[in-house]
Design a protein around this motif. Structure first.
Motif, short mmCIF file in Angstrom:
data_model
loop_
_atom_site.label_atom_id
_atom_site.label_comp_id
_atom_site.label_asym_id
_atom_site.label_seq_id
_atom_site.Cartn_x
_atom_site.Cartn_y
_atom_site.Cartn_z
N SER A 1 0.83 -1.21 0.00
CA SER A 1 0.00 0.00 0.00
C SER A 1 0.86 1.26 0.00
O SER A 1 0.61 2.21 -0.76
CB SER A 1 -0.92 -0.01 1.22
N LYS A 2 1.90 1.27 0.85
CA LYS A 2 2.79 2.44 0.89
C LYS A 2 3.58 2.59 -0.41
O LYS A 2 3.82 3.71 -0.88
CB LYS A 2 3.75 2.30 2.08
N TYR A 3 4.00 1.46 -0.98
CA TYR A 3 4.76 1.50 -2.23
C TYR A 3 3.90 2.12 -3.35
O TYR A 3 4.37 2.96 -4.12
CB TYR A 3 5.19 0.09 -2.62
N LYS A 4 2.63 1.71 -3.41
CA LYS A 4 1.73 2.25 -4.43
C LYS A 4 1.48 3.74 -4.22
O LYS A 4 1.35 4.50 -5.18
CB LYS A 4 0.40 1.49 -4.41
N GLU A 5 1.41 4.14 -2.96
CA GLU A 5 1.12 5.55 -2.65
C GLU A 5 2.31 6.45 -2.92
O GLU A 5 2.17 7.55 -3.46
CB GLU A 5 0.68 5.69 -1.20
N PHE A 6 3.53 5.99 -2.57
CA PHE A 6 4.69 6.87 -2.62
C PHE A 6 5.66 6.58 -3.76
O PHE A 6 6.48 7.43 -4.09
CB PHE A 6 5.46 6.79 -1.29
N VAL A 7 5.58 5.40 -4.36
CA VAL A 7 6.55 5.05 -5.41
C VAL A 7 5.88 4.84 -6.75
O VAL A 7 6.07 5.62 -7.68
CB VAL A 7 7.36 3.78 -5.01
N SER A 8 5.07 3.79 -6.87
CA SER A 8 4.45 3.48 -8.15
C SER A 8 3.28 2.53 -7.96
O SER A 8 3.31 1.64 -7.11
CB SER A 8 5.48 2.85 -9.10
N GLU A 9 2.23 2.70 -8.78
CA GLU A 9 1.09 1.78 -8.79
C GLU A 9 1.44 0.49 -9.51
O GLU A 9 0.72 -0.50 -9.42
CB GLU A 9 -0.11 2.45 -9.47
N ASP A 10 2.53 0.51 -10.26
CA ASP A 10 2.92 -0.64 -11.08
C ASP A 10 3.71 -1.65 -10.26
O ASP A 10 4.88 -1.45 -9.96
CB ASP A 10 3.75 -0.15 -12.27
N ILE A 11 3.05 -2.74 -9.89
CA ILE A 11 3.72 -3.81 -9.14
C ILE A 11 3.47 -5.14 -9.84
O ILE A 11 2.46 -5.30 -10.55
CB ILE A 11 3.25 -3.89 -7.68
N PRO A 12 4.35 -6.11 -9.67
CA PRO A 12 4.16 -7.41 -10.33
C PRO A 12 2.88 -8.11 -9.86
O PRO A 12 2.45 -7.95 -8.72
CB PRO A 12 5.40 -8.21 -9.88
N ASP A 13 2.27 -8.87 -10.76
CA ASP A 13 1.06 -9.63 -10.42
C ASP A 13 1.36 -10.64 -9.31
O ASP A 13 2.42 -11.29 -9.31
CB ASP A 13 0.54 -10.38 -11.66
N GLY A 14 0.42 -10.77 -8.38
CA GLY A 14 0.54 -11.76 -7.32
C GLY A 14 1.69 -11.51 -6.37
O GLY A 14 2.17 -12.44 -5.70
N LEU A 15 2.12 -10.24 -6.26
CA LEU A 15 3.28 -9.93 -5.41
C LEU A 15 3.03 -10.33 -3.96
O LEU A 15 3.91 -10.89 -3.30
CB LEU A 15 3.61 -8.43 -5.50
N HIS A 16 1.84 -10.02 -3.45
CA HIS A 16 1.54 -10.34 -2.05
C HIS A 16 1.75 -11.82 -1.77
O HIS A 16 2.47 -12.21 -0.83
CB HIS A 16 0.10 -9.93 -1.72
N ASP A 17 1.12 -12.68 -2.59
CA ASP A 17 1.20 -14.12 -2.34
C ASP A 17 2.62 -14.64 -2.52
O ASP A 17 3.05 -15.55 -1.80
CB ASP A 17 0.26 -14.86 -3.29
#
Length: 387
Positions: free
Chosen positions: A340-356
Motif C-alpha cells: 500500500s505504501k509502495y503504491k502511494e509513494f513510489v508506483s502503482e505498477d507492481i508485479p502480479d501476485g506480489l503479495h502471495d
C-alpha cells in the motif's frame, strides 16, 4: 444487510490516515465494477470501498440499480463502505435494499486538527487515555488491536486495566498507568508502546528513553540533568522527550540497565504523578501511561527491582514468542502495508501476485525474533519488486 459510513470533504484525509494506520485499504467503487474485480481482492486485507464516484451515474441510470445490487452480493465480510456526505439523501434511497444502517465516520476535520496543532505545547492539551470519550476509546482499542499482533491475553488484560484506570484517575486515586513488560528481544514489548502511540493519534515522535544508551553511573544525570552549577547542566532527556510529544505516553526501554538511583526516581514519579528535573522544573504526568520494557527474567526481576517499585507497577508480565499462526497473520498484514505504501509513494505498477509470492517465500517457523522476521519480509519484497 450492510452499514454505510458518511464523511465530509474536511474529514476525508484524516479518516484515510487513521484507517490506513489501522490496516485498512481504501478503494473507489469505480475500480470494482465487475464481480471478477471484486473476486480478485485479497480476503486477508480489510477494505473501505468509496461509493462516491458512481453516484452521479446511478442517479441518471435507473436501469443500473439492479446490476449494482447484484454486484454487492460479491463483496465479503472484510469490506466496509463509505461515501461523501453530499450524496447522503440520494444513496439512502437508491441503495435502500443494500444498506440498512448509516453512520458518520469518526474523524476530526483538518480545521480542528490544525487548531490543536497550534496549542500542542500546552501540557493540558496532550491527548491522554483518560480524556477519551466512549466512542474515542472504542476507536483507540480498534487501532491498538490492529497494530499489535498476537499477545491476545495481554490485550484483554490491558483493556481491563485501562477501564479501571480511567475511573480511579478521575476520582484522584490513580495518577499513572504503568506497565512492566519482560521477555526476550524482538517479542513485541516495545510494539505495545508504539501501538498505544498510534492509537492515541500522535503526530510526533514517541517519548522514549533507552537506558541501553547510558552507562549506569550517570544514568540519573542523563535522565533528569546534572545538578545546578555543573558545566553543561541542563534539564535532562526525560523532560525534553515529554515536552516534544503530543500524547500522554512514555516508553522506558531496557529498564534493567538503570541503577538504584533511577529506580527510586521512578518510584517517586509513579507515586506523585510528577516528573521533576535537576533544575527543579516540574511537569505533571497525571493521566499518562508509562511502559517499562526489560529483557530481564522473572527471577532476576525480583532480585533487581525493589519490592516498593515492583508494587507500583500496575501490570507485570512476561511476553513470549508469537505462535506461527500469529506470525503468518503478521506477514499478511505487513506485506499489505508495504504494498500500500509502495503504491502511494513510489508506483502503482507492481508485479502480479506480489503479495502471495512474498508470503510464500517467508518461512515464519525460522524466525523467533520479530525484527528478523520483518527484515526477511522487506528483503523479499525488494527482491521480488525488481524481479
Amino acid at each position: 444487510m450492510r452499514k454505510l459510513f458518511f464523511y465530509t470533504k474536511q474529514q476525508f484525509f484524516n479518516f484515510k490516515a487513521m484507517q490506513t494506520a489501522a490496516g485498512f485499504k481504501l478503494l473507489s467503487m469505480s475500480q470494482l465494477l465487475s464481480s471478477q474485480k471484486v473476486g480478485e481482492l485479497n480476503k486477508n486485507q480489510k477494505y473501505y470501498v468509496d461509493l462516491s464516484s458512481v453516484m452521479g451515474y446511478t442517479k441518471t441510470n435507473d436501469s443500473q440499480q439492479m446490476l449494482f445490487e447484484q454486484l454487492f452480493d460479491s463483496f465479503g465480510e472484510n469490506i466496509d463502505f463509505i461515501c461523501d456526505k453530499m450524496y447522503e439523501e440520494d444513496i439512502k434511497y437508491i441503495f435502500r435494499y443494500i444498506f440498512d444502517d448509516f453512520s458518520d465516520v469518526d474523524a476530526a476535520s483538518e480545521e480542528i486538527i490544525a487548531e490543536k496543532e497550534t496549542i500542542i505545547e500546552t501540557p493540558s492539551r496532550k491527548r491522554r487515555i483518560v480524556d477519551l470519550n466512549d466512542k474515542e476509546l472504542d476507536d483507540f482499542f480498534k487501532v491498538f488491536d490492529a497494530s499489535l499482533y498476537g499477545h491476545e491475553r495481554f490485550k484483554e488484560e490491558f483493556k481491563k486495566l485501562v477501564t479501571a484506570y480511567r475511573v480511579f484517575n478521575k476520582i484522584g486515586e490513580h495518577k499513572i498507568l504503568s506497565l512492566f513488560l519482560m521477555g526476550d528481544s524482538g517479542v513485541g514489548k516495545t510494539e505495545v508502546a508504539r501501538a498505544i502511540h498510534k492509537a492515541l493519534g500522535s503526530r510526533t515522535k514517541l517519548a522514549k528513553v533507552n537506558f541501553g544508551n547510558y552507562s549506569s553511573h550517570d544514568a540519573l544525570n542523563s535522565l533528569i540533568g546534572s545538578p545546578l552549577g555543573y558545566i553543561g547542566s541542563d534539564g535532562g532527556e526525560l523532560l525534553k522527550r515529554i515536552q516534544e510529544s503530543d500524547v500522554g505516553l512514555i516508553l522506558i526501554d531496557e529498564f534493567e540497565k538503570a541503577d538504584s538511583a533511577v529506580f527510586n526516581y521512578f518510584l517517586d514519579v509513579l507515586e506523585n504523578g510528577k516528573v521533576v528535573n535537576s533544575q527543579a522544573d516540574e511537569y505533571d504526568v497525571n493521566g499518562y501511561i508509562i511502559v517499562f520494557t526489560s529483557n530481564i527474567t522473572k527471577e532476576n526481576f525480583r532480585s533487581k527491582v525493589s519490592p516498593e517499585l515492583r508494587s507500583r507497577f500496575d501490570y507485570k508480565g512476561m511476553f513470549n514468542l508469537l505462535t506461527d499462526t500469529d506470525k503468518k497473520k503478521y506477514v499478511h498484514f505487513r506485506v499489505n502495508q508495504i504494498i500500500s505504501k509502495y503504491k502511494e509513494f513510489v508506483s502503482e505498477d507492481i508485479p502480479d501476485g506480489l503479495h502471495d509470492r512474498v508470503v510464500c517465500e517467508v518461512d515464519v517457523s525460522k524466525y523467533k525474533n520479530m525484527r528478523d522476521l520483518n527484515k526477511k519480509i522487506k528483503d523479499t519484497f525488494v527482491k521480488l519488486i525488481g524481479a
